[in-house]
Design a protein around this motif. Structure first.
Motif: not given
Lengths: 390, 225
Positions: A319, A322, A126
């Motif tokens: 994103i 995650y 990430v």
């Protein structure tokens, strides 16, 4: 850009967010704290010493990066981005894995607490994606405004992209240990090295020279004629024909030059590219562009707009997945210091590129990529790096 | 951490059960220790969260002010970075437009080989400007992670329950939403500042250059009305 395009792009972004939220479940609160609490306490390897100063993500005893190192590494990454291109994204990952010592630290928990080991893997992914991906989103927006998007193609790419960017975090977050991740990262580095190497070979150089020569010759011979009269241009324009339009094939010709694409390929391409991007933790723009030009053979103005839309949608999905579905923690401070470095590096790139020929820069990075690739492949899949420093 | 934030609305604490309705004032501490770098600014930044005295309003207002500040600082640094590399960007943009237009012209005369060659060169130039933009975007975004890092150490345990669901969102979601709002608001007001107005004029020049790019649509015969 037309109002219709804005509506369509809003719909796509909304669909990406909705896809994530609809399937959301309550965040796994306190994931990092829980993982830390379940790790054996002590000062030996694979243990956590609660009295040690906090490091990466606030974990006691984790590697603590001095802020200046974050900036310096960012300068290096930014310089590569602005002078060579995609290899900057690879170097951002190398920073997190090797330079800041996160992979070695994470590997110490392989036996004592695999959950923490995998959580650190996800966090590195990430962090990479934040660092490279967020910037890519901004630049993609710029190109989206500039480019002229072929919306059906962009939507096909984005449709596949949403699926890949959603499935990879959901299926792999918390399941990939650091060794595997480092090994796969090494494979991607090899692929980038291959592309860079081709561009430096006599064949790669010759094709570029030939292209420039062809462009120049055409410019001299035809351009004035082409733009000379609107009547003549209109006459040529009448040669545009869409010869076939269907669910499996779209064909169009311009005075003998034929273009065709099967709509399924953008969907598959979008899926594969966004899956790789989400798995490794990169933006994906560097894969979309060659896909659209080399495989689909599309013109540049189409590539600019469509790749921008595809990157934007898959990055948002990835994103979100995650961060919100899997609650992966990130070290924002590290990302912030690296971003400062990247923007300084981006200013340095154009300055140095005046003095260093691009081909030599690429050769330098081929060597570097081979070193990193071999180091990571052996470290990831054989358990120990063949090369020092990895 | 000595400072605490007080919430007096529907709330969700990770360490406790979901509660709703008006609540007694409850201290919520962050479980993330504050980094040394923020200790200096913390007392100043937390003042933004005490503007009205109403906790919920203060939380949103304070976060919005921080988001706006991050946006303005980012705009300033990105414009400075842009000015520093302007010549390079101009060169790549010119190259990109030139080869793109040549490729379209090649198509109009049915020269497939020249189209492929020019398209490749146009894409190379596009790649250069794309990655230049990627790295320049860092100049726009760098304040955001710093704000998030500070908020993480302040509000990592604060979560808001989404109405009619069992889901909750944290400081990150609130910040991103308010940053988007700050982006839209700042976009409308920034041209009143002479510096940003000047930058906008320069950028308008680039958009004009981009419009000079020919597309396949330019080859289509005009529509009959």
């Amino acid at each position: 850009m037309t109002k219709k395009s804005w509506i369509m792009i809003s719909l796509v972004v909304a669909a990406a967010i909705a896809a994530t939220l609809v399937t959301a479940f309550p965040a796994d609160a306190g994931k990092l704290e829980d993982a830390i609490a379940k790790t054996p306490q002590g000062v030996e390897k694979g243990m956590i010493d609660q009295s040690a100063p906090p490091g990466f993500m606030g974990i006691p005893g984790a590697p603590r990066t001095f802020w200046l190192y974050g900036i310096l590494w960012g300068i290096w990454v930014g310089w590569i981005f602005s002078s060579v291109g995609a290899f900057g994204g690879v170097m951002a990952g190398v920073g997190h894995i090797t330079v800041f010592g996160l992979a070695d630290y994470g590997n110490t928990f392989k036996q004592t607490n695999p959950t923490l080991n995998k959580l650190l893997t996800d966090s590195i992914r990430v962090c990479n994606q934040y660092l490279v991906g967020l910037s890519a989103v901004i630049s993609s927006l710029t190109y989206y405004r500039m480019g002229r998007l072929v919306l059906p193609l962009g939507l096909c790419l984005a449709g596949g992209g949403i699926l890949g960017a959603y499935l990879v975090p959901v299926l792999t977050a918390g399941k990939i240990n650091l060794s595997m991740y480092v090994g796969y990262f090494g494979l991607v580095v090899f692929a980038v090295a291959g592309v860079l190497f081709y561009e430096t070979t006599p064949r790669g150089q010759a094709s570029k020279k030939a292209a420039k020569a062809a462009a120049k010759a055409f410019e001299d011979a035809n351009i004035r004629k082409t733009t000379a009269g609107s009547e003549q241009a209109a006459e040529w324009a009448r040669g545009v024909h869409v010869t076939q339009w269907g669910l499996t094939k779209i064909v169009f010709t311009f005075y003998g030059a034929e273009f065709s694409f099967n709509p399924i390929w953008p969907i598959i391409g979008g899926f594969v590219i966004s899956a790789i991007s989400a798995f490794i933790g990169v933006g994906g723009g560097f894969l979309y562009v060659p896909f659209l030009t080399s495989i689909a053979g599309l013109p540049m103005f189409i590539v600019a707009g469509t790749s921008a839309l595809a990157v934007l949608v898959s990055m948002i999905t990835s994103i979100f997945s995650y961060m919100f579905l899997k609650s992966v923690p990130v070290d924002f401070l590290l990302i912030g210091t690296e971003l400062i470095g990247i923007f300084i590096g981006s200013i340095l790139g154009p300055v140095t590129s005046k003095n260093i020929p691009e081909v030599w820069l690429k050769r330098l990075f081929v060597v570097l990529a081979l070193y990193v690739g071999i180091g990571y492949l052996t470290k990831g899949f054989l358990g120990k790096s063949l090369l020092p420093g990895m | 951490m000595t400072e605490t934030l007080f919430l007096t609305t529907r709330w969700y604490n990770k360490k406790g059960p979901v509660q709703s309705g008006p609540l007694p004032v409850i201290p919520i501490k962050s479980s993330v220790e504050m980094h040394q770098i923020f200790l200096t600014f913390d007392s100043l930044m937390i003042q933004l969260y005490r503007l009205t005295g109403y906790t919920l309003v203060d939380f949103f207002l304070g976060t919005f002010v921080l988001a706006l500040a991050a946006k303005i600082i980012g705009e300033l640094t990105s414009s400075m970075a842009f000015l520093a590399v302007r010549q390079y960007i101009e060169k790549s943009t010119d190259e990109m437009v030139r080869f793109q237009n040549l490729s379209v012209d090649a198509l109009t005369v049915g020269d497939g080989a020249t189209y492929t060659a020019c398209n490749k060169l146009a894409n190379d130039a596009f790649g250069k400007t794309f990655f230049m933009q990627v790295s320049l975007s860092a100049a726009l975004l760098w304040p955001v992670p710093f704000v998030l890092a500070w908020m993480q150490s302040r509000f990592s345990d604060v979560e808001f329950e989404l109405l009619f669901t069992d889901y909750s969102v944290g400081y990150l979601c609130i910040f991103i939403t308010l940053y988007a709002a700050a982006y839209l608001i700042f976009k409308r007001i920034k041209y009143r500042v002479p510096y940003f107005r000047e930058m906008a004029e320069i950028m308008a020049g680039y958009r004009k250059r981009a419009r000079e790019m020919k597309s396949l649509a330019d080859l289509l015969p005009p529509r009959r009305v």
